[in-house]
Design a protein around this motif. Structure first.
Motif, short mmCIF file in Angstrom:
data_model
loop_
_atom_site.label_atom_id
_atom_site.label_comp_id
_atom_site.label_asym_id
_atom_site.label_seq_id
_atom_site.Cartn_x
_atom_site.Cartn_y
_atom_site.Cartn_z
N ASP A 92 0.81 -1.21 0.00
CA ASP A 92 0.00 0.00 0.00
C ASP A 92 0.84 1.26 0.00
O ASP A 92 0.34 2.35 -0.32
CB ASP A 92 -0.92 0.04 1.22
CG ASP A 92 -2.07 -0.94 1.12
OD1 ASP A 92 -2.30 -1.45 0.01
OD2 ASP A 92 -2.74 -1.18 2.13
N HIS A 130 -2.79 -7.79 -5.59
CA HIS A 130 -3.20 -6.86 -4.54
C HIS A 130 -3.89 -5.62 -5.13
O HIS A 130 -4.92 -5.18 -4.62
CB HIS A 130 -1.99 -6.44 -3.71
CG HIS A 130 -2.32 -5.47 -2.63
ND1 HIS A 130 -3.12 -5.78 -1.55
CD2 HIS A 130 -1.96 -4.16 -2.45
CE1 HIS A 130 -3.24 -4.74 -0.76
NE2 HIS A 130 -2.55 -3.74 -1.29
N GLU A 131 -3.33 -5.08 -6.19
CA GLU A 131 -3.94 -3.91 -6.81
C GLU A 131 -5.33 -4.24 -7.36
O GLU A 131 -6.26 -3.43 -7.26
CB GLU A 131 -3.03 -3.38 -7.92
CG GLU A 131 -1.75 -2.73 -7.39
CD GLU A 131 -0.80 -2.30 -8.49
OE1 GLU A 131 -1.06 -2.64 -9.67
OE2 GLU A 131 0.19 -1.62 -8.17
N TYR A 137 -7.69 -4.39 -4.42
CA TYR A 137 -8.05 -3.05 -3.94
C TYR A 137 -9.13 -2.44 -4.82
O TYR A 137 -10.10 -1.85 -4.32
CB TYR A 137 -6.82 -2.15 -3.92
CG TYR A 137 -6.50 -1.66 -2.54
CD1 TYR A 137 -5.38 -2.11 -1.88
CD2 TYR A 137 -7.32 -0.75 -1.88
CE1 TYR A 137 -5.07 -1.68 -0.61
CE2 TYR A 137 -7.03 -0.32 -0.61
CZ TYR A 137 -5.90 -0.78 0.03
OH TYR A 137 -5.62 -0.37 1.30
N GLN A 159 -12.36 -4.07 -4.03
CA GLN A 159 -12.85 -3.77 -2.69
C GLN A 159 -13.41 -2.36 -2.60
O GLN A 159 -14.45 -2.12 -1.97
CB GLN A 159 -11.73 -3.96 -1.67
CG GLN A 159 -12.18 -3.81 -0.21
CD GLN A 159 -13.21 -4.85 0.19
OE1 GLN A 159 -12.87 -6.00 0.40
NE2 GLN A 159 -14.48 -4.46 0.27
N ILE A 160 -12.73 -1.41 -3.24
CA ILE A 160 -13.22 -0.02 -3.21
C ILE A 160 -14.57 0.07 -3.91
O ILE A 160 -15.50 0.73 -3.41
CB ILE A 160 -12.19 0.92 -3.86
CG1 ILE A 160 -11.01 1.10 -2.91
CG2 ILE A 160 -12.82 2.29 -4.19
CD1 ILE A 160 -9.88 1.92 -3.48
N SER A 171 -14.65 5.47 -0.30
CA SER A 171 -13.40 4.78 0.02
C SER A 171 -12.20 5.23 -0.81
O SER A 171 -11.06 5.09 -0.37
CB SER A 171 -13.58 3.27 -0.17
OG SER A 171 -14.63 2.77 0.63
N GLN A 198 -8.29 7.99 2.62
CA GLN A 198 -8.55 6.79 1.84
C GLN A 198 -8.96 5.69 2.80
O GLN A 198 -8.51 5.65 3.95
CB GLN A 198 -7.31 6.35 1.05
CG GLN A 198 -7.54 5.13 0.16
CD GLN A 198 -6.29 4.72 -0.60
OE1 GLN A 198 -5.21 5.26 -0.37
NE2 GLN A 198 -6.42 3.76 -1.50
N LEU A 252 -8.43 2.03 3.72
CA LEU A 252 -7.39 1.04 3.48
C LEU A 252 -7.85 -0.35 3.91
O LEU A 252 -8.56 -0.51 4.91
CB LEU A 252 -6.12 1.41 4.26
CG LEU A 252 -5.49 2.76 3.95
CD1 LEU A 252 -4.36 3.04 4.93
CD2 LEU A 252 -4.98 2.80 2.51
N ILE A 253 -7.41 -1.35 3.17
CA ILE A 253 -7.62 -2.73 3.59
C ILE A 253 -6.69 -3.03 4.75
O ILE A 253 -5.52 -2.63 4.75
CB ILE A 253 -7.35 -3.69 2.42
CG1 ILE A 253 -8.37 -3.48 1.31
CG2 ILE A 253 -7.37 -5.14 2.89
CD1 ILE A 253 -8.07 -4.29 0.04
N SER A 263 -4.65 -5.85 6.87
CA SER A 263 -4.08 -7.16 6.58
C SER A 263 -4.53 -8.21 7.59
O SER A 263 -5.19 -7.89 8.58
CB SER A 263 -2.55 -7.05 6.58
OG SER A 263 -1.96 -8.26 6.12
N GLY A 320 -12.38 -1.96 6.94
CA GLY A 320 -11.00 -1.51 6.84
C GLY A 320 -10.69 -0.35 7.77
O GLY A 320 -11.29 -0.16 8.83
#
Length: 416
Positions: free
Chosen positions: A222, A241-242, A245, A248-249, A259, A275, A277-278, A280, A306
């Motif tokens: 991130d 991961h991208e 994201y 998820q957003i 988000s 923002q 954030l997720i 972990s 998050g």
């Protein structure tokens, strides 16, 4: 002397190179520190504390910043107010720093007495022609940003606070800070310039090597990375991961939870970023196991949303389902900074029953102590004759480059 000082500061500002840290004097000089107080802590909006510092009518909290002492209180109608902590008689401090409960504000020197709305109610031995209406406490410009109290000590505050207020309304109000309470406060004195404290917070280049506790819930990707330095396996992980994201957003926003990143970091008066954030691991909170530490959740009522982070030029905050962390940065000298962090929980949460205090606070208590050591090292380094401004990583420290550029622009706007 004043003109010479301004000229010297202007020269330092001229020396700042894009993509590089600031010249040493902008961190270390006394005249720069005084200019910083005037520009960034008197003429810009600053965070002073959460609304829940004054939960009930008559609750008062005194905050000292940039040479001013401020009283934040809740009046008898339940409204938050902020006044200068200066008696209108001969200037004595009315309340001491910290919290108190009052029915009226009484100056201990000559007993001048003010209502919680600031009006002067009683001034003994001033004569029948004395006009009490002209001697109310001086109010301070303030905005309640989703439960975060921001003030501006100038009579001409930046108007773009409206953008931050919109963020507070859309992203922070659901957490219902009014119905939280302070579970714990940590004051840390960092032996470094306030800008080094902010710079340290705005990058996580240093996190993997220095913050094992925080890295349980933080995701390293991130905070930027050099794709050419990654192995094929790590590049694949980064791509996954991208994509996660992005999905998820979209999912969060479809449910009504804004988000996506909002960045007011350059060419603006009020500096902020937010923002969602997720988190972990278990994905719930910034705790030793990334699980919620508090059984009674905040007003948002969920622990799968998050971490809504928000930072300004003297603050950073993390809003999670089970608790909220707010942090204020207050300069005390060119080489000394107060970091005041507070952990907020549901006002009905009971310590020992709904949460364990160590489990709630240990991650950020450790992180703040680790960061204080790093800021001290940084200030010692920029004070060394061998220091020259170094290049920021374009992958992990671009936020610092933007902050340094914003700092120079705002100094210029105020005549330096």
């Amino acid at each position: 002397m004043l003109d010479q000082s301004r000229s010297a500061i202007s020269t330092l500002l001229d020396e700042r190179r894009e993509g590089h840290s600031l010249p040493a004097g902008l961190y270390t000089r006394e005249d720069v520190y005084e200019a910083d107080l005037d520009v960034f802590f008197r003429k810009h909006w600053i965070f002073i504390g959460p609304e829940c510092d004054v939960p009930e009518p008559g609750d008062a909290s005194v905050i000292d910043v940039a040479g001013s002492s401020l009283i934040m209180l809740r009046d008898d109608d339940g409204e938050v107010r902020v006044f200068h902590n200066v008696c209108r008689h001969r200037g004595a401090r009315i309340l001491d720093e910290g919290t108190s409960v009052v029915s009226k504000l009484v100056c201990p020197y000559h007993q001048w007495t003010y209502e919680l709305t600031g009006e002067l109610a009683y001034a003994p031995h001033m004569g029948r022609d004395f006009d009490k209406t002209c001697n109310s406490l001086k109010p301070v410009n303030f905005r309640n940003i989703g439960g975060l109290i921001h003030v501006c000590l100038s009579d001409d505050p930046p108007a773009d606070i409206d953008a931050l207020e919109a963020v507070g309304r859309d992203r922070l109000l659901p957490y219902d800070l009014k119905n939280t309470r302070v579970a714990f406060t940590q004051d840390v004195i960092e032996h470094g310039n306030w800008k080094l404290t902010i710079e340290n917070n705005r990058e996580c280049y240093h996190c993997a090597a220095n913050h094992p506790e925080l890295c349980v819930s933080y995701i390293d990707l991130d905070f930027g990375f050099d794709p050419e330095s990654l192995s094929p396996e790590d590049r694949e992980r980064a791509a996954r991961h991208e994509a996660l994201y992005a999905r998820q957003i979209v999912a969060w926003e479809a449910e009504g939870y804004p988000s996506a990143a909002i960045e007011h970091l350059s060419k603006t008066e009020s500096n902020f970023r937010t923002q969602r954030l997720i988190i972990s691991g278990a994905g719930e909170s910034q705790t030793p196991d990334a699980r919620a530490a508090v059984a009674k959740l905040t007003g948002i009522g969920r622990k799968d949303l998050g971490d809504t982070h928000l930072w300004g030029h003297n603050s950073w905050h993390h809003f999670m389902g089970d608790h909220i962390i707010v942090a204020a940065v207050i300069p005390l000298g060119p080489d000394k900074t107060l970091l005041r962090m507070k952990w907020l929980v549901n006002k009905d949460a009971v310590e020992g029953m709904d949460y364990d205090l160590h489990n709630l606070t240990s991650v950020w208590v450790a992180t703040n102590e680790e960061d204080a050591a790093l800021v001290g090292r940084s200030h010692a380094g920029v004070s060394d004759p061998a220091y020259v401004p170094g290049m920021y990583s374009p992958f992990t420290e671009k936020q610092l480059d933007w902050f340094a550029g914003w700092y120079v622009d705002r100094m210029r706007a105020h005549g330096y």
